[in-house]
Design an enzyme around this catalytic site. Structure first.
Site, short mmCIF file in Angstrom:
data_model
loop_
_atom_site.label_atom_id
_atom_site.label_comp_id
_atom_site.label_asym_id
_atom_site.label_seq_id
_atom_site.Cartn_x
_atom_site.Cartn_y
_atom_site.Cartn_z
N LYS A 11 1.03 -1.28 0.06
CA LYS A 11 0.25 -0.35 0.11
C LYS A 11 0.85 1.24 -0.24
CE LYS A 11 0.79 1.23 3.95
NZ LYS A 11 1.76 2.69 4.67
N ASP A 138 -2.69 -1.50 10.22
CA ASP A 138 -2.45 -2.08 8.88
C ASP A 138 -3.10 -3.14 7.83
OD1 ASP A 138 -1.85 0.45 8.50
OD2 ASP A 138 0.36 -0.30 7.97
P1 ATP Z 1 4.24 0.18 7.47
O1 ATP Z 1 4.17 0.73 6.21
O2 ATP Z 1 2.79 -1.28 8.33
O3 ATP Z 1 4.50 0.96 9.04
P2 ATP Z 1 6.31 -1.27 6.77
O4 ATP Z 1 6.00 -1.93 5.69
O5 ATP Z 1 7.49 -0.13 7.74
O6 ATP Z 1 5.06 -1.34 7.68
P3 ATP Z 1 6.96 -3.90 7.21
O7 ATP Z 1 7.54 -4.16 6.42
O8 ATP Z 1 6.15 -4.42 8.17
O9 ATP Z 1 6.96 -2.57 8.17
O10 ATP Z 1 8.24 -4.56 8.23
C1 ATP Z 1 8.53 -3.99 9.60
C2 ATP Z 1 9.18 -5.08 10.71
O11 ATP Z 1 7.82 -5.96 10.96
C3 ATP Z 1 10.68 -5.82 10.00
O12 ATP Z 1 11.35 -5.28 11.19
C4 ATP Z 1 10.07 -7.20 10.00
O13 ATP Z 1 11.27 -7.32 10.75
C5 ATP Z 1 8.73 -7.28 10.58
N1 ATP Z 1 8.22 -8.09 10.41
C6 ATP Z 1 7.36 -9.01 10.77
N2 ATP Z 1 6.47 -9.93 9.99
C7 ATP Z 1 6.79 -9.58 8.92
C8 ATP Z 1 6.28 -10.53 8.11
N3 ATP Z 1 5.85 -11.04 7.19
N4 ATP Z 1 7.45 -9.46 6.86
C9 ATP Z 1 8.14 -7.98 6.47
N5 ATP Z 1 8.25 -7.36 7.48
C10 ATP Z 1 8.03 -8.46 9.03
#
Ligand code: ATP
Length: 300
Positions: A11, A138
């Site tokens: 997203k 989210d």
């Molecule tokens: P958001 O946009 O919802 O704030 P994000 O995209 O910045 O999230 P994610 O990719 O969701 O961040 O990852 C955040 C943290 O969650 C990472 O540091 C990762 O170690 C942990 N994590 C746990 N499970 C997962 C998963 N299935 N995929 C990705 N990251 C994961």
């Protein structure tokens, strides 16, 4: 059924307005989510125990223990159903990790849909949405997809109709940014200036642009209250945003808490050209064209 594969999108927040810090440590948000065509796949296979593994470019950055959001989602679903189920989950990761594109939430939503099918539970979307809201703010949107407005902590969602496809480029930066640190930096910057933080309001001009499928109007209204904090923590991202604007992006912003940057292009050809240009820019690990809106978590 011995194996189920679910595809689930990343997203971008086309509006992210962050209200004052609440006493419970959260912020009230107005969050316009838009699902884009960068997809993770979550495969759930029959198994006695509960395991998760990750393949793909970002695999080394994702935990494969109980910290993985997909395994947490599968456990929450089993608990909701009141049974001890097992699943072998395999995540094919294409969404950048810690990139502000809700990759972890996507995998949680994917695991809910995949295990609902694998275990023959037949729970309706509303039930999955409730479980999703407890997993993270989210996650419900990753189930729903399309374009939607989130209020509260972002988890109270209503769908928005859009008038056609929008074409995007996502520039992926080296390293990640912790969402919690970016919110903390936002609070710190606000405390420093001492200015009153307004109550977050939905931008009617942005809604009209989405409804009309008007990319130039949408580009002009893209807004992210976390951007200043993300740029303070990662000043290099400002150069990436400028580079995209110099090459004709209709709008450019940090995606969610960053460090991925989103650029709105005029059409699919422009998105391809812009992605080629940005992928050669020193500050970018990769630049990927994508379109939105696309559906939420769906069984393949
Ligand atoms: P958001 O946009 O919802 O704030 P994000 O995209 O910045 O999230 P994610 O990719 O969701 O961040 O990852 C955040 C943290 O969650 C990472 O540091 C990762 O170690 C942990 N994590 C746990 N499970 C997962 C998963 N299935 N995929 C990705 N990251 C994961």
């Amino acid at each position: 059924m011995s194996s189920v594969t679910v595809r689930v999108p990343a997203k971008v927040n086309v509006q992210l307005s962050v209200g004052p810090l609440r006493e419970d440590g959260y912020h009230d948000l107005v969050n316009v989510f838009h699902a884009v065509s960068i997809f993770d796949e979550v495969v759930a296979k029959e198994s006695e125990g509960m395991t998760v593994s990750v393949v793909g470019e970002w695999a080394d950055q994702v935990p494969v223990d109980d910290g993985n959001l997909a395994i947490q989602a599968a456990r929450a679903l089993a608990k909701h159903a009141g049974r001890t189920y097992g699943a072998e989950l395999v995540i094919h990761k294409a969404i950048p990790v810690a990139g502000g594109m809700a990759g972890g939430s996507a995998d949680a939503a994917g695991a809910l849909v995949a295990c609902n099918e694998l275990w023959g539970l037949g729970l309706p979307l509303e039930d999955l949405m409730e479980i999703a809201a407890d997993l993270g703010s989210d996650v419900p949107f990753s189930l729903l997809g399309g374009t939607a407005v989130g209020t509260g902590r972002g988890e109270q969602l209503s769908r928005l109709a859009t008038g056609g496809l929008f074409h995007w480029v996502f520039a992926v930066a080296e390293g990640g940014l912790s969402t919690a640190k970016v919110y903390a930096e936002c609070d710190r910057l606000r405390a420093e200036t001492g200015a009153d933080v307004p109550w977050p309001e939905l931008d009617e001009a942005l809604l009209a642009a989405l409804r009309a499928g008007d990319a130039p109007a949408l580009g002009a209204r893209l807004a992210n209250d976390l951007q200043l904090a993300a740029l303070t923590l990662r000043p290099d991202l400002a150069d990436t945003l400028d580079e995209g604007r110099r090459h004709g992006a209709l709008g450019a912003l940090v995606s969610g808490s960053g460090p991925s940057c989103a650029f709105l292009a005029g059409d699919a050809d422009h998105a391809r050209d812009l992605a080629t240009t940005l992928s050669q820019f020193a500050g970018c690990r990769a630049a990927v064209p994508a379109h939105g809106p696309v559906p939420g978590a769906a069984v393949l």
